[in-house]
Write a protein that holds these residues in place. Structure first.
Motif, mmCIF file in Angstrom:
data_model
loop_
_atom_site.group_PDB
_atom_site.id
_atom_site.type_symbol
_atom_site.label_atom_id
_atom_site.label_comp_id
_atom_site.label_asym_id
_atom_site.label_seq_id
_atom_site.Cartn_x
_atom_site.Cartn_y
_atom_site.Cartn_z
ATOM 1 N N ASN A 242 0.859 -1.181 0.000
ATOM 2 C CA ASN A 242 0.000 0.000 0.000
ATOM 3 C C ASN A 242 0.899 1.237 0.000
ATOM 4 O O ASN A 242 1.797 1.357 0.836
ATOM 5 N N GLU A 243 0.649 2.158 -0.904
ATOM 6 C CA GLU A 243 1.505 3.347 -1.056
ATOM 7 C C GLU A 243 1.457 4.238 0.187
ATOM 8 O O GLU A 243 2.489 4.759 0.636
ATOM 9 N N LEU A 244 0.267 4.430 0.747
ATOM 10 C CA LEU A 244 0.135 5.288 1.926
ATOM 11 C C LEU A 244 0.888 4.683 3.107
ATOM 12 O O LEU A 244 1.552 5.398 3.870
ATOM 13 N N PHE A 245 0.787 3.377 3.261
ATOM 14 C CA PHE A 245 1.502 2.667 4.318
ATOM 15 C C PHE A 245 3.009 2.892 4.172
ATOM 16 O O PHE A 245 3.698 3.225 5.151
ATOM 17 N N ASP A 246 3.528 2.719 2.963
ATOM 18 C CA ASP A 246 4.966 2.894 2.714
ATOM 19 C C ASP A 246 5.406 4.316 3.033
ATOM 20 O O ASP A 246 6.492 4.540 3.584
ATOM 21 N N GLN A 247 4.572 5.298 2.686
ATOM 22 C CA GLN A 247 4.901 6.694 2.979
ATOM 23 C C GLN A 247 4.970 6.917 4.489
ATOM 24 O O GLN A 247 5.859 7.608 4.993
ATOM 25 N N GLY A 248 4.023 6.331 5.224
ATOM 26 C CA GLY A 248 4.011 6.463 6.676
ATOM 27 C C GLY A 248 5.246 5.864 7.326
ATOM 28 O O GLY A 248 5.811 6.441 8.266
ATOM 29 N N VAL A 249 5.690 4.708 6.832
ATOM 30 C CA VAL A 249 6.892 4.063 7.374
ATOM 31 C C VAL A 249 8.120 4.937 7.115
ATOM 32 O O VAL A 249 8.980 5.111 7.990
ATOM 33 N N ALA A 250 8.206 5.501 5.903
ATOM 34 C CA ALA A 250 9.338 6.376 5.573
ATOM 35 C C ALA A 250 9.363 7.595 6.495
ATOM 36 O O ALA A 250 10.428 8.022 6.969
ATOM 37 N N THR A 283 -3.160 13.571 10.616
ATOM 38 C CA THR A 283 -2.989 12.904 9.325
ATOM 39 C C THR A 283 -1.659 12.184 9.177
ATOM 40 O O THR A 283 -1.479 11.425 8.225
ATOM 41 N N GLY A 284 -0.702 12.428 10.059
ATOM 42 C CA GLY A 284 0.620 11.813 9.924
ATOM 43 C C GLY A 284 1.158 11.350 11.257
ATOM 44 O O GLY A 284 0.549 10.526 11.937
ATOM 45 N N THR A 285 2.312 11.876 11.651
ATOM 46 C CA THR A 285 2.935 11.513 12.919
ATOM 47 C C THR A 285 2.021 11.872 14.086
ATOM 48 O O THR A 285 1.407 12.934 14.105
ATOM 49 N N VAL A 286 1.927 10.965 15.054
ATOM 50 C CA VAL A 286 1.155 11.227 16.274
ATOM 51 C C VAL A 286 2.011 10.840 17.480
ATOM 52 O O VAL A 286 2.870 9.956 17.396
ATOM 53 N N ARG A 305 0.696 15.495 13.605
ATOM 54 C CA ARG A 305 0.703 16.228 12.337
ATOM 55 C C ARG A 305 -0.720 16.328 11.798
ATOM 56 O O ARG A 305 -1.479 15.360 11.841
ATOM 57 N N TYR A 306 -1.060 17.504 11.297
ATOM 58 C CA TYR A 306 -2.363 17.687 10.659
ATOM 59 C C TYR A 306 -2.170 18.494 9.377
ATOM 60 O O TYR A 306 -1.456 19.486 9.347
ATOM 61 N N ASP A 307 -2.805 18.049 8.301
ATOM 62 C CA ASP A 307 -2.640 18.702 7.000
ATOM 63 C C ASP A 307 -3.870 19.482 6.560
ATOM 64 O O ASP A 307 -3.760 20.388 5.733
#
Length: 450
Positions: A242-250, A283-286, A305-307
């Motif tokens: 999943n692309e979103l998952f990979d982005q979150g891990v990075a 939306t990101g780091t918590v 993080r909130y976008d």
């Protein structure tokens, strides 16, 4: 006239002066530390248009908010400091320099059930960084690094900032074909520490409509444990699905790497896949911060993080990241656990000037001279006996009583009594100021002793 019995509403905290002074000491450390990182102070109204506050609250917000009518206006008390910040930045974006860094230490209001350590009116101490269109991932590591510095300034060492990324969770739920239910699932998983895995699974099955296999997969995923490197390695095992998952891990790898670069010890931060935060605007780091010796307390500092938060008030993209300390709750718990340093000065004054003559003129001048030297000085003006004056000094807890009688005035000196040791010396005013300041500086101590 009937006497009304005085009382404080349930869920509202009032402190006696010594405790209030300790609380203000915590506020002073927060202000000084936030300012040292280039954050500007901000104060937003306690009352806002309800439509503004409820634009994107999510979760339990609507149930907890204090809302009322005044004429034709639909008003509400702020329930946090992040949503009013989003409104503020949207309103003043043309006048601000981005990235905009602000701190705010103010009261917020939540109509939840009052219980031990939970208040309906309480102080939050927030820092946020708002970007114009973009916001570098570096900021998502600097924020918790600042919190670690503050906790150490308080005197705490046994604490841990737990870090996760909601993109990882959203991406994982998408792998299970649960993207539409991800918000409900995250809010449920966020309760894991409070209600345990069995109850979480029951809610996932009965309220969220998951299958047994889906619930088991989620519980297995969030149970991944180990060092930060081991958890990230386990996450990389899901890469490419999943692309979103990979982005979150990075992003998570970048945050943990930068936290180390900021000098945060690994013992003070940990990757924890159970952290989701209940509010929908993240939306990101918590982040969530806990005291390791008091897990029953729960989180004392959280954020992320909130976008899209400001998107409800302006079309311009204004992403941000922030973190909030529940200051009233933290202070209450530390006090209840006996962790506040008893040696911390709690008197409103460093010295109490006691006039011993009929005319107060010389005492007034002495008090002002000591204040100009940097001391906090109270002038005692009541016409009472010496014993009563000293009893007042003792009850107030002042470190020094400064006596000024006819002999002292004639000699151009004052008598300084150390209220702790009983030692008394006769000194010129400038010497007296230096004498007291040296003793006070030697007594500097942290707020908290672990």
């Amino acid at each position: 006239m009937d006497i009304i019995k005085p009382r404080t509403l349930s869920g509202f905290m009032e402190l006696l002066p010594p405790a209030q002074i300790r609380f203000e000491r915590m506020v002073e450390i927060l202000r000084t530390t936030y300012a040292s990182y280039g954050f500007a102070p901000l104060d937003t109204p306690a009352i806002e248009d309800a439509q503004i506050l409820l634009a994107k609250g999510g979760g339990e917000t609507e149930k907890q908010i204090y809302r009322f009518q005044k004429g034709d206006s639909d008003l509400a008390l702020r329930f946090d400091l992040t949503v009013p910040l989003a409104k503020y930045v949207a309103l003043h974006c043309n006048d601000l320099a981005f990235p905009f860094r602000r701190f705010q230490i103010s009261k917020v209001y939540r109509g939840e059930r009052a219980q031990r350590g939970r208040f309906r009116e309480f102080y939050q101490a927030d820092i946020d960084i708002i970007g114009d269109g973009k916001l570098d991932i570096l900021n998502e590591a600097e924020i918790p690094a600042i919190i670690c510095k503050i906790f150490r300034a308080f005197g705490l060492t046994r604490f841990q900032v737990r870090v996760n990324n909601r993109k990882i969770l959203s991406g994982f739920y998408a792998m299970l074909d649960l993207a539409e239910k991800s918000g409900d699932i995250m809010r449920t998983v966020d309760k894991l520490d409070k209600i345990g895995p069995d109850k979480v699974k029951t809610i996932l099955l009965e309220d969220c409509g998951l299958t047994g296999d889906q619930a088991d997969e989620i519980l297995k995923f969030i149970a991944i444990r180990g060092s930060n490197a081991e958890v990230i390695a386990a996450l990389e095992g899901y890469a490419g699905k999943n692309e979103l998952f990979d982005q979150g891990v990075a992003e998570l790898k970048a945050v943990t790497g930068n936290l180390a670069a900021f000098g945060v010890a690994e013992e003070n931060f940990a990757v924890d896949l159970t952290i989701a935060r209940g509010l929908d605007y993240y939306t990101g780091t918590v982040y969530e911060t806990t005291l390791l010796d008091h897990p029953e307390i729960g989180s004392v500092c959280s954020g992320g993080r909130y976008d899209n938060l400001a998107g409800y008030y302006i079309e311009k993209q204004l992403p941000g990241v922030g973190i909030s300390i529940g200051l009233t709750r933290l202070f209450y718990v530390l006090d209840e656990q006996g962790l506040l340093n008893p040696a911390l000065p709690s008197s409103p004054a460093d010295a109490l000037v006691l006039p011993m003559t009929d005319s107060p003129a010389a005492a007034i001048a002495l008090a002002e001279q000591l204040r100009c030297a940097g001391l906090r000085v109270q002038l005692y003006g009541e016409q009472k006996k010496f014993k009563q004056k000293m009893a007042y000094a003792n009850k107030l807890g002042v470190p020094f009583a400064v006596l000024l009688g006819e002999d002292e005035i004639a000699e151009g000196k004052c008598s300084v009594k150390n209220m702790t040791t009983g030692e008394q010396v006769k000194l010129a005013p400038d010497e007296a100021a230096e004498y007291m300041k040296n003793h006070l500086n030697a007594g500097n101590c942290p707020i908290i002793l672990e």
